[in-house]
Design an enzyme around this catalytic site. Structure first.
Site, PDB file in Angstrom:
ATOM      1  N   GLY A 105      54.276  57.527  81.114  1.00 54.31           N
ATOM      2  CA  GLY A 105      54.771  56.848  82.150  1.00 54.31           C
ATOM      3  C   GLY A 105      54.755  55.257  81.399  1.00 54.31           C
ATOM      4  N   LYS A 106      54.786  55.071  79.830  1.00 54.87           N
ATOM      5  CA  LYS A 106      54.397  53.750  79.191  1.00 54.87           C
ATOM      6  C   LYS A 106      54.726  52.797  79.906  1.00 54.87           C
ATOM      7  CE  LYS A 106      58.095  56.924  76.222  1.00 54.87           C
ATOM      8  NZ  LYS A 106      57.757  57.612  77.127  1.00 54.87           N
ATOM      9  N   ARG A 107      53.156  52.973  80.691  1.00 54.74           N
ATOM     10  CA  ARG A 107      53.429  51.544  81.668  1.00 54.74           C
ATOM     11  C   ARG A 107      52.915  50.219  80.938  1.00 54.74           C
ATOM     12  NH1 ARG A 107      56.114  53.931  84.850  1.00 54.74           N
ATOM     13  NH2 ARG A 107      55.520  55.173  86.657  1.00 54.74           N
TER      14      ARG A 107
ATOM     15  N   ASN B 108      60.470  51.608  80.401  1.00 49.27           N
ATOM     16  CA  ASN B 108      60.973  51.970  79.482  1.00 49.27           C
ATOM     17  C   ASN B 108      60.957  52.761  78.734  1.00 49.27           C
ATOM     18  OD1 ASN B 108      58.880  51.851  77.046  1.00 49.27           O
ATOM     19  ND2 ASN B 108      58.212  51.013  79.177  1.00 49.27           N
ATOM     20  N   ASP B 109      61.914  53.385  78.175  1.00 55.67           N
ATOM     21  CA  ASP B 109      61.647  55.284  77.925  1.00 55.67           C
ATOM     22  C   ASP B 109      63.373  54.576  77.321  1.00 55.67           C
ATOM     23  OD1 ASP B 109      61.575  57.858  77.474  1.00 55.67           O
ATOM     24  OD2 ASP B 109      60.132  57.311  78.721  1.00 55.67           O
TER      25      ASP B 109
END
Lengths: 311, 311
Positions: A105-107, B108-109
């Site tokens: 999720g790259k939270r 973000n990704d």
């Protein structure tokens, strides 16, 4: 605690890989879509049902040979709350099969907001004295741009609930260097600085096998940096994207491991989900193709790094 | 395009603020919780129903005087897919009242994954030829650690669908400097470098009023940097957290605006949601208290920056 359970799965299966579950609807076989659209219509609910059925079939095909799965949150969110429900159901199904689940999720946020993400993805949520697993994964990818205020709120849950995080350090994409490779006046590059912060954040979250609960994302597409970070971050477990479709090979990912073959888990998403295409099969054979690609990947990496040992 | 609609709302209402909707269940009045728990039980569904009712009451109290709302995704995700459904319903309700909705997800990704987030939060999702708004906000906060590969996938949607993004540049939290203030060997600090990338990413997404569709998050708690970034990023619209509870005052946030009073929107979350506490009212008066706090904040900022003009 920390990544101990992931490491034990890896050693038992002699397989340091994770299957990415990034289920674009285009990847889902027509027969599944047809059935789900017939039941729910061409709706977000129908799409979500198709994703879940696809994921469950992949998990069934992989769980006894692949130690972990990594669902990518974006591909569920794009189908609305119905898609997010499919994420939750996917996490629960994979865990019921004994797989270690890394929600990608790259939270990132700070303080009580980051605590809310921690509760959401790794911990439990209290509702008037009742406790619920909202998503209930084993690990979560996070972005450390906000510094310690964005990481510390996860520490309590990682320690109490036996969970881990992977902080973005050096990502696999072409433009990752625009910020991450910039040189600081301390002579470190940004990604090294972030790696050093991971080592520091992990100090109070040590695990049985030498790796802390604070891992790092380091891409296979930058083998020099992978080697460098393996040396500089000896207690930081790596999640390595970029193998296969993005160009990283077995000799590249080898650099992510320590001398015992520990210290990293290598991700493959499209390579496994869409293996039937490469194998000249029909899409109806996607589970069999996924399994044989997972075996091929495992064997390729193991033949490069040797037997994985806990010492 | 871009933030033009937000700017028009701001000028019409002479109010450059956004109400943060970070609905912790603790903030929701007992009477709402009691009603929702009676209907759905002490469950994630019951909690989500309470959040939605709370948000709708706040939106009803604010929509004619406050131009925008900013729901924080974490506080919905912690209540599972049921909470995420409440996020979706909140976005739709606020938009139906004419508010500009900024989903604070700090997503973000890269590549197709970032496109999935773009579709989820700003665009539309295709299901077998049918098109759906998954969440349908007007703007999304994003984290630029991955560089251009993480921002470019949003550009098409921002341009076609009249949407915007806010990239984290200098955040309001105490530890934001651990990475963001580090000096690069180019003599820039990391946040300046990120700000400069925002200016560059925004070049092809210009708006009618001089601000592009690529905004930046710059905290009120670092007034010097706020002033510096306002000068260095003349086409970048700022979302400014840190006013009120975190310590930023009207004289601090003043630095975020250009000479016409444009260029920024100031967030208040707890200050508005929990205004009844400060005003010595009971929690049942939360909407009236929220409205009078929103008016107080508006008047304080406007008396500091003067009349907001489109030139």
């Amino acid at each position: 605690m920390a990544f101990d359970r992931l490491i034990e799965n890896i050693v038992k299966m002699q397989n340091p890989t994770v299957a990415g579950l990034d289920p674009k609807l285009d990847y889902v076989p027509e027969s599944i879509k047809k059935r789900c659209f017939a039941e729910y219509g061409k709706t977000l609910e129908g799409a979500a049902a198709a994703l879940l059925e696809f994921n469950k079939a992949l998990i069934d095909a992989l769980y006894d040979i692949v130690p972990a799965v990594k669902p990518q949150a974006a591909y569920y969110e794009m189908y609305g709350w119905q898609g997010v429900k499919a994420l939750s159901d996917t996490v629960a199904y994979a865990r019921s099969k004994g797989m270690f689940v890394i929600t990608d999720g790259k939270r990132n946020d700070i303080g009580t907001t980051m605590e809310a993400y921690a509760a959401a993805h790794l911990g439990t949520t209290d509702v008037g004295g009742e406790s619920f697993d909202a998503f209930g994964a084993d690990a979560l990818t996070v972005n450390g741009y906000l510094g310690t205020d964005g990481i510390k709120p996860l520490a309590a849950i990682c320690s109490e609930k036996d969970k881990g995080i992977f902080v973005l350090v050096k990502t696999s994409n072409p433009s990752s260097g625009e910020l991450q490779d910039m040189k600081l006046d301390t002579d470190e590059r940004v990604y090294e600085h972030m790696g050093r912060m991971c080592e520091s954040w992990g100090q109070s979250l040590g695990g049985k096998y030498g790796y802390s609960g604070v891992g790092a994302v380091v891409g296979a597409t930058y083998p020099e940096q992978l080697k460098e970070m393996r040396e500089k971050c000896p207690h930081t477990f790596f999640l390595v994207p970029g193998y296969g479709a993005q160009g990283g090979g077995a000799e590249d990912v080898k650099l992510a491991f320590d001398k015992n073959g520990l210290g990293a888990v290598i991700n493959s998403s499209r390579g496994i989900m869409c293996a039937w295409k490469k194998q000249g099969l029909t899409e109806e054979d996607f589970t069999q193709a996924a399994r044989s690609e997972a075996v091929r990947m495992r064997d390729e990496i193991i033949s490069s790094i040797g037997k994985i040992k806990i010492v």
